[in-house]
Design a protein around this motif. Structure first.
Motif, PDB file in Angstrom:
ATOM      1  N   ILE A  14     -42.220 -18.578  16.388  1.00 34.73           N
ATOM      2  CA  ILE A  14     -40.864 -18.329  16.907  1.00 34.73           C
ATOM      3  C   ILE A  14     -39.927 -17.945  15.760  1.00 34.73           C
ATOM      4  N   SER A  15     -40.031 -18.635  14.635  1.00 35.07           N
ATOM      5  CA  SER A  15     -39.195 -18.308  13.469  1.00 35.07           C
ATOM      6  C   SER A  15     -39.488 -16.909  12.969  1.00 35.07           C
ATOM      7  N   ALA A  16     -40.771 -16.547  12.888  1.00 34.60           N
ATOM      8  CA  ALA A  16     -41.153 -15.215  12.411  1.00 34.60           C
ATOM      9  C   ALA A  16     -40.611 -14.135  13.343  1.00 34.60           C
ATOM     10  N   GLN A  17     -40.667 -14.368  14.663  1.00 30.78           N
ATOM     11  CA  GLN A  17     -40.134 -13.400  15.613  1.00 30.78           C
ATOM     12  C   GLN A  17     -38.620 -13.278  15.464  1.00 30.78           C
ATOM     13  N   ASN A  18     -37.936 -14.402  15.237  1.00 33.36           N
ATOM     14  CA  ASN A  18     -36.492 -14.389  15.045  1.00 33.36           C
ATOM     15  C   ASN A  18     -36.134 -13.613  13.777  1.00 33.36           C
ATOM     16  N   PHE A  19     -36.883 -13.842  12.691  1.00 38.68           N
ATOM     17  CA  PHE A  19     -36.644 -13.103  11.446  1.00 38.68           C
ATOM     18  C   PHE A  19     -36.832 -11.609  11.679  1.00 38.68           C
ATOM     19  N   SER A  20     -37.915 -11.241  12.357  1.00 40.20           N
ATOM     20  CA  SER A  20     -38.192  -9.827  12.606  1.00 40.20           C
ATOM     21  C   SER A  20     -37.080  -9.180  13.421  1.00 40.20           C
ATOM     22  N   LYS A  21     -36.543  -9.901  14.396  1.00 40.07           N
ATOM     23  CA  LYS A  21     -35.444  -9.364  15.214  1.00 40.07           C
ATOM     24  C   LYS A  21     -34.187  -9.163  14.362  1.00 40.07           C
ATOM     25  N   LYS A  22     -33.883 -10.135  13.499  1.00 45.93           N
ATOM     26  CA  LYS A  22     -32.709 -10.015  12.612  1.00 45.93           C
ATOM     27  C   LYS A  22     -32.905  -8.868  11.621  1.00 45.93           C
ATOM     28  N   ILE A  23     -34.126  -8.711  11.115  1.00 55.89           N
ATOM     29  CA  ILE A  23     -34.417  -7.611  10.196  1.00 55.89           C
ATOM     30  C   ILE A  23     -34.259  -6.281  10.911  1.00 55.89           C
ATOM     31  N   GLU A  24     -34.768  -6.185  12.128  1.00 53.46           N
ATOM     32  CA  GLU A  24     -34.635  -4.955  12.900  1.00 53.46           C
ATOM     33  C   GLU A  24     -33.157  -4.617  13.136  1.00 53.46           C
ATOM     34  N   MET A  25     -32.364  -5.612  13.479  1.00 54.18           N
ATOM     35  CA  MET A  25     -30.927  -5.378  13.695  1.00 54.18           C
ATOM     36  C   MET A  25     -30.271  -4.894  12.396  1.00 54.18           C
ATOM     37  N   SER A  26     -30.643  -5.489  11.273  1.00 53.29           N
ATOM     38  CA  SER A  26     -30.079  -5.090   9.989  1.00 53.29           C
ATOM     39  C   SER A  26     -30.458  -3.658   9.638  1.00 53.29           C
ATOM     40  N   THR A  27     -31.746  -3.313   9.804  1.00 53.37           N
ATOM     41  CA  THR A  27     -32.167  -1.957   9.437  1.00 53.37           C
ATOM     42  C   THR A  27     -31.550  -0.908  10.361  1.00 53.37           C
ATOM     43  N   LEU A  28     -31.298  -1.261  11.614  1.00 59.77           N
ATOM     44  CA  LEU A  28     -30.598  -0.327  12.498  1.00 59.77           C
ATOM     45  C   LEU A  28     -29.170  -0.081  12.005  1.00 59.77           C
ATOM     46  N   GLU A  29     -28.531  -1.137  11.511  1.00 63.94           N
ATOM     47  CA  GLU A  29     -27.177  -0.986  10.948  1.00 63.94           C
ATOM     48  C   GLU A  29     -27.218  -0.141   9.673  1.00 63.94           C
ATOM     49  N   TYR A  30     -28.192  -0.389   8.790  1.00 68.60           N
ATOM     50  CA  TYR A  30     -28.328   0.418   7.561  1.00 68.60           C
ATOM     51  C   TYR A  30     -28.509   1.883   7.937  1.00 68.60           C
ATOM     52  N   ARG A  31     -29.372   2.125   8.926  1.00 67.61           N
ATOM     53  CA  ARG A  31     -29.660   3.494   9.361  1.00 67.61           C
ATOM     54  C   ARG A  31     -28.381   4.186   9.828  1.00 67.61           C
ATOM     55  N   LYS A  32     -27.641   3.503  10.690  1.00 70.32           N
ATOM     56  CA  LYS A  32     -26.404   4.080  11.228  1.00 70.32           C
ATOM     57  C   LYS A  32     -25.426   4.420  10.096  1.00 70.32           C
ATOM     58  N   LEU A  33     -25.230   3.481   9.192  1.00 73.59           N
ATOM     59  CA  LEU A  33     -24.285   3.696   8.092  1.00 73.59           C
ATOM     60  C   LEU A  33     -24.757   4.804   7.157  1.00 73.59           C
ATOM     61  N   PHE A  34     -26.062   4.869   6.905  1.00 67.88           N
ATOM     62  CA  PHE A  34     -26.593   5.895   6.016  1.00 67.88           C
ATOM     63  C   PHE A  34     -26.439   7.281   6.642  1.00 67.88           C
ATOM     64  N   LEU A  35     -26.811   7.404   7.912  1.00 69.12           N
ATOM     65  CA  LEU A  35     -26.739   8.709   8.572  1.00 69.12           C
ATOM     66  C   LEU A  35     -25.302   9.181   8.788  1.00 69.12           C
ATOM     67  N   THR A  36     -24.365   8.249   8.952  1.00 71.29           N
ATOM     68  CA  THR A  36     -22.956   8.636   9.100  1.00 71.29           C
ATOM     69  C   THR A  36     -22.246   8.735   7.752  1.00 71.29           C
ATOM     70  N   LYS A  37     -23.011   8.512   6.686  1.00 68.39           N
ATOM     71  CA  LYS A  37     -22.510   8.607   5.300  1.00 68.39           C
ATOM     72  C   LYS A  37     -21.384   7.623   5.018  1.00 68.39           C
ATOM     73  N   ASP A  38     -21.418   6.471   5.663  1.00 67.87           N
ATOM     74  CA  ASP A  38     -20.433   5.417   5.402  1.00 67.87           C
ATOM     75  C   ASP A  38     -20.980   4.528   4.273  1.00 67.87           C
ATOM     76  N   PHE A  39     -21.057   5.121   3.082  1.00 65.25           N
ATOM     77  CA  PHE A  39     -21.671   4.446   1.947  1.00 65.25           C
ATOM     78  C   PHE A  39     -20.863   3.251   1.461  1.00 65.25           C
ATOM     79  N   SER A  40     -19.570   3.273   1.698  1.00 66.81           N
ATOM     80  CA  SER A  40     -18.732   2.135   1.320  1.00 66.81           C
ATOM     81  C   SER A  40     -19.127   0.897   2.130  1.00 66.81           C
ATOM     82  N   LYS A  41     -19.249   1.061   3.429  1.00 67.95           N
ATOM     83  CA  LYS A  41     -19.662  -0.057   4.283  1.00 67.95           C
ATOM     84  C   LYS A  41     -21.117  -0.445   4.018  1.00 67.95           C
TER      85      LYS A  41
END
Length: 165
Positions: A14-41
């Motif tokens: 359960i902990s590993a699945q929770n970590f993976s979900k949090k990691i997925e949410m984080s990488t989706l945010e990184y992706r969005k910021l990178f593609l929109t060139k919001d390098f400050s954020k």
């Protein structure tokens, strides 16, 4: 005893699945910021050791801005970034750490360039939030020492593939 082992196993899963979900949410945010060139954020998600190595968050923003300008100067654009599955999550100096591969796609009128590489992810709050760092030294051992990463955290090497349109 078997019951206790079973409970520990289920708790770990359960902990590993929770970590993976949090990691997925984080990488989706990184992706969005990178593609929109919001390098400050995006710099808010860079690991403190990466920022320390670069000196300031402004240096991080400058680095990504210049990279983007260089890409645009050859009439190319970044079209996508995708993240793979994270490696084993390790505990190191009170932090959770892992690596994760990614693919970055760039294209111009004639070709698509796919860069495969990886980043390391670090959590200071037991997996609730994740900061990233990229490889700063070719030598893995030196890289991990500078970035305070567990020696078992291996950031995938960069490779590139060119596909003609």
């Amino acid at each position: 005893m078997k019951y206790l082992i079973f409970i520990l196993f289920i708790t770990f899963q359960i902990s590993a699945q929770n970590f993976s979900k949090k990691i997925e949410m984080s990488t989706l945010e990184y992706r969005k910021l990178f593609l929109t060139k919001d390098f400050s954020k995006l710099s808010d998600y860079a690991s403190p050791k990466l920022i320390e190595y670069l000196k300031t968050k402004e240096d991080f923003v400058y680095l990504l801005t210049e990279l983007n300008k260089n890409i645009e100067s050859i009439n190319a654009k970044i079209t996508n970034i995708t993240f793979g599955e994270n490696s084993e999550i390790l505990n190191h100096n009170g932090q959770l750490q892992c690596s994760i591969p990614f693919s970055l796609e760039m294209e111009d009128e004639k070709k698509i360039v796919i860069i495969n590489a990886g980043i390391a992810l670090v959590s200071f709050d037991k997996g609730e939030s994740w900061f990233f760092t990229f490889k700063i030294e070719k030598d893995q051992k030196l890289n991990n020492e500078i970035l305070d990463l567990n020696e078992k955290v291996i950031i995938p090497e960069r490779s590139q593939k060119i596909v003609n349109k």
